[in-house]
Design a protein around this motif. Structure first.
Motif, PDB file in Angstrom:
ATOM      1  N   ILE A 181      -5.742   8.183   1.227  1.00  0.00           N
ATOM      2  CA  ILE A 181      -7.173   7.832   0.692  1.00  0.00           C
ATOM      3  C   ILE A 181      -7.858   7.406   1.733  1.00  0.00           C
ATOM      4  O   ILE A 181      -9.133   7.556   2.291  1.00  0.00           O
ATOM      5  N   VAL A 182      -7.495   6.103   2.212  1.00  0.00           N
ATOM      6  CA  VAL A 182      -8.608   5.490   3.469  1.00  0.00           C
ATOM      7  C   VAL A 182      -8.352   6.010   4.592  1.00  0.00           C
ATOM      8  O   VAL A 182      -9.925   6.010   4.690  1.00  0.00           O
ATOM      9  N   LEU A 183      -7.691   6.506   4.735  1.00  0.00           N
ATOM     10  CA  LEU A 183      -7.891   7.724   5.986  1.00  0.00           C
ATOM     11  C   LEU A 183      -8.602   7.982   6.304  1.00  0.00           C
ATOM     12  O   LEU A 183     -10.191   8.556   7.272  1.00  0.00           O
ATOM     13  N   ALA A 184      -8.914   8.981   5.146  1.00  0.00           N
ATOM     14  CA  ALA A 184     -10.131  10.330   4.915  1.00  0.00           C
ATOM     15  C   ALA A 184     -11.408   9.693   4.377  1.00  0.00           C
ATOM     16  O   ALA A 184     -12.428  10.255   5.472  1.00  0.00           O
ATOM     17  N   VAL A 185     -11.402   8.612   4.164  1.00  0.00           N
ATOM     18  CA  VAL A 185     -12.769   7.631   4.128  1.00  0.00           C
ATOM     19  C   VAL A 185     -13.474   6.905   5.352  1.00  0.00           C
ATOM     20  O   VAL A 185     -14.159   6.965   5.348  1.00  0.00           O
ATOM     21  N   VAL A 186     -12.092   6.163   5.926  1.00  0.00           N
ATOM     22  CA  VAL A 186     -12.565   6.312   7.638  1.00  0.00           C
ATOM     23  C   VAL A 186     -13.147   7.498   8.295  1.00  0.00           C
ATOM     24  O   VAL A 186     -14.204   7.641   9.330  1.00  0.00           O
ATOM     25  N   GLY A 187     -12.654   8.224   7.569  1.00  0.00           N
ATOM     26  CA  GLY A 187     -12.528   9.632   9.366  1.00  0.00           C
ATOM     27  C   GLY A 187     -13.584  10.162   8.839  1.00  0.00           C
ATOM     28  O   GLY A 187     -14.108  10.801   9.216  1.00  0.00           O
ATOM     29  N   VAL A 188     -14.556  10.127   6.719  1.00  0.00           N
ATOM     30  CA  VAL A 188     -15.626  10.559   6.847  1.00  0.00           C
ATOM     31  C   VAL A 188     -16.843   9.431   7.919  1.00  0.00           C
ATOM     32  O   VAL A 188     -18.004  10.225   8.654  1.00  0.00           O
ATOM     33  N   PHE A 189     -16.493   8.587   7.699  1.00  0.00           N
ATOM     34  CA  PHE A 189     -17.810   7.666   8.238  1.00  0.00           C
ATOM     35  C   PHE A 189     -17.572   7.472   9.953  1.00  0.00           C
ATOM     36  O   PHE A 189     -18.551   7.689   9.930  1.00  0.00           O
ATOM     37  N   VAL A 190     -16.526   7.992  10.994  1.00  0.00           N
ATOM     38  CA  VAL A 190     -16.559   8.172  12.059  1.00  0.00           C
ATOM     39  C   VAL A 190     -17.117   9.507  12.092  1.00  0.00           C
ATOM     40  O   VAL A 190     -17.911   9.619  13.247  1.00  0.00           O
ATOM     41  N   MET A 250       0.599  -1.015  -0.194  1.00  0.00           N
ATOM     42  CA  MET A 250       0.203  -0.101  -0.050  1.00  0.00           C
ATOM     43  C   MET A 250       0.948   0.994   0.223  1.00  0.00           C
ATOM     44  O   MET A 250       1.695   0.906   1.238  1.00  0.00           O
ATOM     45  N   THR A 251       1.073   1.914  -0.462  1.00  0.00           N
ATOM     46  CA  THR A 251       1.260   3.315  -1.104  1.00  0.00           C
ATOM     47  C   THR A 251       0.945   4.672  -0.482  1.00  0.00           C
ATOM     48  O   THR A 251      -0.205   3.893   0.738  1.00  0.00           O
ATOM     49  N   LEU A 252       1.589   5.445   0.018  1.00  0.00           N
ATOM     50  CA  LEU A 252       1.679   6.206   1.062  1.00  0.00           C
ATOM     51  C   LEU A 252      -0.036   7.222   0.053  1.00  0.00           C
ATOM     52  O   LEU A 252      -0.498   7.554   1.305  1.00  0.00           O
ATOM     53  N   ILE A 253       0.444   7.414  -0.994  1.00  0.00           N
ATOM     54  CA  ILE A 253      -1.404   8.410  -1.138  1.00  0.00           C
ATOM     55  C   ILE A 253      -2.334   6.907  -0.847  1.00  0.00           C
ATOM     56  O   ILE A 253      -3.416   7.938  -0.402  1.00  0.00           O
ATOM     57  N   SER A 254      -2.235   5.931  -0.833  1.00  0.00           N
ATOM     58  CA  SER A 254      -3.699   4.725  -0.946  1.00  0.00           C
ATOM     59  C   SER A 254      -3.889   5.438   0.263  1.00  0.00           C
ATOM     60  O   SER A 254      -5.145   4.913   1.023  1.00  0.00           O
ATOM     61  N   PHE A 255      -3.161   5.079   1.130  1.00  0.00           N
ATOM     62  CA  PHE A 255      -2.938   5.195   2.692  1.00  0.00           C
ATOM     63  C   PHE A 255      -3.851   6.741   3.735  1.00  0.00           C
ATOM     64  O   PHE A 255      -4.774   7.002   4.113  1.00  0.00           O
TER      65      PHE A 255
END
Length: 119
Positions: free
Chosen positions: A8-17, A1-6
């Motif tokens: 993006i995943v954090l941003a999506v998880v943050g929106v759901f939280v 997993m690259t830094l950019i994809s990580f």
């Protein structure tokens, strides 16, 4: 997993939280309303009380639960042959992001028989 994809995943998880932080209090208040209705239907003090007293007992229970969105006009008390039917119909609107709102519409009802019995 690259830094950019990580990221993006954090941003999506943050929106759901963040969305969960807005939705969970709405639903916990709804379950407090249902619990107050249920407790009121088994309360001997409310079994033969007048509608004004029933309304007062209901809102005292909500006050303990810190329920702020249910107003006096949201509680309807209808007389039935064996007692009363209490119904609560209310709407909660919370700002989500910018000009986007989350709207929750909640309904609950409980039959209350004379003598404190459940249906």
């Amino acid at each position: 997993m690259t830094l950019i994809s990580f990221i993006i995943v954090l941003a999506v998880v943050g929106v759901f939280v963040y969305m969960g932080m807005k939705l969970i209090p709405m639903y916990s208040e709804y379950y407090a309303v249902k619990r107050a209705l249920s407790e009121l239907s088994t309360d001997p003090a409310a079994a033969n009380a007048e509608p004004a007293k029933i309304r007062d007992l209901f809102f005292r229970r909500l006050y303990v639960s810190y329920s702020d969105n249910v107003k006096k006009e949201d509680l309807k008390i209808e007389r039935r042959d064996a007692g009363y039917v209490l119904s609560v119909d209310y709407e909660v609107r919370k700002q989500l992001i910018g000009n986007l709102d989350v709207v929750g519409r909640f309904e609950a009802s409980q039959e209350m028989r004379r003598g404190g019995g459940l249906d």
